[in-house]
Scaffold this motif. Sequence first.
Motif, PDB file in Angstrom:
ATOM      1  N   LEU A   1       0.828  -1.204   0.000  1.00 58.02           N
ATOM      2  CA  LEU A   1       0.000   0.000   0.000  1.00 58.02           C
ATOM      3  C   LEU A   1       0.862   1.252   0.000  1.00 58.02           C
ATOM      4  N   GLY A   2       2.045   1.121  -0.586  1.00 55.35           N
ATOM      5  CA  GLY A   2       2.981   2.252  -0.636  1.00 55.35           C
ATOM      6  C   GLY A   2       2.471   3.400  -1.477  1.00 55.35           C
ATOM      7  N   GLY A   3       1.529   3.132  -2.354  1.00 58.00           N
ATOM      8  CA  GLY A   3       0.923   4.209  -3.140  1.00 58.00           C
ATOM      9  C   GLY A   3      -0.244   4.871  -2.445  1.00 58.00           C
ATOM     10  N   GLY A   4      -0.480   4.491  -1.182  1.00 55.43           N
ATOM     11  CA  GLY A   4      -1.580   5.056  -0.424  1.00 55.43           C
ATOM     12  C   GLY A   4      -2.882   4.320  -0.669  1.00 55.43           C
ATOM     13  N   PHE A   5      -3.923   4.793  -0.028  1.00 56.83           N
ATOM     14  CA  PHE A   5      -5.273   4.246  -0.237  1.00 56.83           C
ATOM     15  C   PHE A   5      -6.277   5.372  -0.060  1.00 56.83           C
TER      16      PHE A   5
ATOM     17  N   VAL B   1      -5.150   8.808   1.500  1.00 60.58           N
ATOM     18  CA  VAL B   1      -4.308   8.677   2.691  1.00 60.58           C
ATOM     19  C   VAL B   1      -2.970   8.131   2.203  1.00 60.58           C
ATOM     20  N   MET B   2      -1.929   8.931   2.334  1.00 56.46           N
ATOM     21  CA  MET B   2      -0.632   8.593   1.770  1.00 56.46           C
ATOM     22  C   MET B   2       0.355   8.203   2.874  1.00 56.46           C
ATOM     23  N   PRO B   3       1.431   7.456   2.515  1.00 52.23           N
ATOM     24  CA  PRO B   3       2.467   7.142   3.505  1.00 52.23           C
ATOM     25  C   PRO B   3       2.952   8.414   4.198  1.00 52.23           C
ATOM     26  N   GLY B   4       3.025   8.335   5.492  1.00 50.93           N
ATOM     27  CA  GLY B   4       3.414   9.499   6.278  1.00 50.93           C
ATOM     28  C   GLY B   4       2.235  10.254   6.840  1.00 50.93           C
ATOM     29  N   ASP B   5       1.050  10.092   6.223  1.00 56.47           N
ATOM     30  CA  ASP B   5      -0.142  10.736   6.752  1.00 56.47           C
ATOM     31  C   ASP B   5      -0.601  10.026   8.026  1.00 56.47           C
ATOM     32  N   GLU B   6      -1.255  10.768   8.884  1.00 59.83           N
ATOM     33  CA  GLU B   6      -1.815  10.168  10.093  1.00 59.83           C
ATOM     34  C   GLU B   6      -2.840   9.109   9.707  1.00 59.83           C
TER      35      GLU B   6
ATOM     36  N   SER C   1     -11.180  -3.609   3.979  1.00 58.15           N
ATOM     37  CA  SER C   1     -10.750  -3.444   2.593  1.00 58.15           C
ATOM     38  C   SER C   1     -10.352  -1.987   2.371  1.00 58.15           C
ATOM     39  N   LEU C   2      -9.301  -1.778   1.613  1.00 61.57           N
ATOM     40  CA  LEU C   2      -8.788  -0.437   1.357  1.00 61.57           C
ATOM     41  C   LEU C   2      -8.822  -0.167  -0.144  1.00 61.57           C
ATOM     42  N   VAL C   3      -9.540   0.857  -0.541  1.00 60.09           N
ATOM     43  CA  VAL C   3      -9.658   1.222  -1.951  1.00 60.09           C
ATOM     44  C   VAL C   3      -8.336   1.801  -2.438  1.00 60.09           C
ATOM     45  N   THR C   4      -7.828   1.272  -3.545  1.00 62.62           N
ATOM     46  CA  THR C   4      -6.541   1.713  -4.080  1.00 62.62           C
ATOM     47  C   THR C   4      -6.648   2.358  -5.455  1.00 62.62           C
ATOM     48  N   GLN C   5      -7.816   2.265  -6.079  1.00 65.84           N
ATOM     49  CA  GLN C   5      -8.015   2.873  -7.393  1.00 65.84           C
ATOM     50  C   GLN C   5      -9.482   3.250  -7.554  1.00 65.84           C
ATOM     51  N   ILE C   6      -9.712   4.374  -8.216  1.00 63.19           N
ATOM     52  CA  ILE C   6     -11.067   4.863  -8.452  1.00 63.19           C
ATOM     53  C   ILE C   6     -11.223   5.196  -9.933  1.00 63.19           C
ATOM     54  N   ALA C   7     -12.380   4.874 -10.477  1.00 62.89           N
ATOM     55  CA  ALA C   7     -12.724   5.217 -11.866  1.00 62.89           C
ATOM     56  C   ALA C   7     -11.774   4.611 -12.889  1.00 62.89           C
ATOM     57  N   GLY C   8     -11.154   3.482 -12.532  1.00 60.58           N
ATOM     58  CA  GLY C   8     -10.344   2.747 -13.497  1.00 60.58           C
ATOM     59  C   GLY C   8      -8.916   3.204 -13.660  1.00 60.58           C
ATOM     60  N   THR C   9      -8.604   4.456 -13.276  1.00 59.46           N
ATOM     61  CA  THR C   9      -7.242   4.970 -13.489  1.00 59.46           C
ATOM     62  C   THR C   9      -6.710   5.818 -12.342  1.00 59.46           C
ATOM     63  N   ILE C  10      -7.577   6.324 -11.482  1.00 61.77           N
ATOM     64  CA  ILE C  10      -7.169   7.322 -10.485  1.00 61.77           C
ATOM     65  C   ILE C  10      -6.665   6.636  -9.219  1.00 61.77           C
TER      66      ILE C  10
ATOM     67  N   PRO D   1      -2.895  -3.208 -16.311  1.00 63.50           N
ATOM     68  CA  PRO D   1      -1.426  -3.220 -16.406  1.00 63.50           C
ATOM     69  C   PRO D   1      -0.739  -2.344 -15.368  1.00 63.50           C
ATOM     70  N   VAL D   2      -1.360  -1.244 -14.986  1.00 67.10           N
ATOM     71  CA  VAL D   2      -0.749  -0.366 -13.979  1.00 67.10           C
ATOM     72  C   VAL D   2      -0.755  -1.056 -12.624  1.00 67.10           C
ATOM     73  N   VAL D   3      -1.882  -1.651 -12.265  1.00 64.68           N
ATOM     74  CA  VAL D   3      -1.987  -2.390 -11.007  1.00 64.68           C
ATOM     75  C   VAL D   3      -1.013  -3.568 -11.014  1.00 64.68           C
ATOM     76  N   ALA D   4      -0.920  -4.271 -12.152  1.00 62.10           N
ATOM     77  CA  ALA D   4      -0.027  -5.432 -12.268  1.00 62.10           C
ATOM     78  C   ALA D   4       1.425  -5.038 -12.075  1.00 62.10           C
ATOM     79  N   THR D   5       1.824  -3.916 -12.665  1.00 61.12           N
ATOM     80  CA  THR D   5       3.214  -3.461 -12.547  1.00 61.12           C
ATOM     81  C   THR D   5       3.559  -3.111 -11.108  1.00 61.12           C
ATOM     82  N   ALA D   6       2.648  -2.414 -10.435  1.00 63.19           N
ATOM     83  CA  ALA D   6       2.892  -2.046  -9.034  1.00 63.19           C
ATOM     84  C   ALA D   6       3.016  -3.287  -8.165  1.00 63.19           C
TER      85      ALA D   6
END
Length: 373
Positions: free
Chosen positions: A38-42, A57-62, A73-82, A150-155
Amino acid sequence: MNEQDLRQQLLDHLTADGSVRSAQWKEAVAVTARHEFLGGGFFRQVHGSVPTAWEPVMPGDEGWLSGCYTDVSLVTQIAGTIVPGDIHGRILRQPTSSSTLPGLVVRMLEDLEVEDGMRVLEIGTGTGYSTALLCHRLGDDLVTSVEVDPVVATAAATTLATLGHAPDLVTGDGLAGHKDGAPYDRVIATCGVLTIPGQWIAQTRPGGQILAAVCGWMHSSELARLTVHDDGSATGRLLGGQVSFMLARPHQPPPLGMLPNTDGGTERDTTIDASILDDWTARFVAQTAAPAAQRLDLGDRGQLLLDTDAGSWALLQPGRRGWRVRQGGPERLWDLVEDHLQRWLHDGSPSQDQFRITITPDGHHTYTWPHAR
């Protein structure tokens, strides 16, 4: 609290609630750092927002590190690309990818009933957390994971490599499986499907098992564990627990578009109170009767069942002496649903963990439950 303490706290929680039941999976959870995935935040849901709003919520945030080790469950992507790093403020779009709550991930891995030396196909790599757990349990060379984005797969591949894992990672349509690695002893899906794809059955050895959430457009779902047979059929049962997954993208419902004119059609009294559809299992039964129908709550105007492609609809409204239904289009949706619900009620309203599922070699799905004596 530091990361090690948070990880132990999560493990203690998963052990206490029965999600982790075996020493092998307990060890896998103990050594796998969820925060690395979850280094890209959630995205965190904004409390009280209508419609639902999300904020990054990004790394370093409270709350970021503690959030990574909460059984949610933690949402990691919205609207297919965001992704979270793209947003400053809030966003009102629909989630499209997430890190499933650890308790459900581990419960599914336990229910998969893997043994040493088994080959596993995972549908939906996501962040890669569940892939890492599989790798620790079985070894990298026995794990194949497919991710459509592909973006999710690469991460996920980057994080897995950082942690020393090198499974066979495939970017492509998970509904097609991955025939180059077949046959598999086990197939597990971390997305919901309307029906079990024939490719998964074909790529599972006879005697092997498939574990996936079967879902519907009335928003009821359940885990199904199936055993594959020599003739290409599969049989099994639902496991219970009212799990919920995001549907695989090709299985998403079509846009509703303009609602039909419900002034026409034919009208009659219903034999069943339409509020029964508020019940999770009743909705699952309804979905098996009308799998292409979506359900809309119209508030004081009642409930609408709508098959947008066929043009069939059923408007259910409360009256002075019970519910009435008005139906239009080529099929009478409520007639189909009412028939299934009547049989289910007659048999004592069995819970989902009593349901059996049979898939024929040509892909036909049938759900059955015990008959009342």
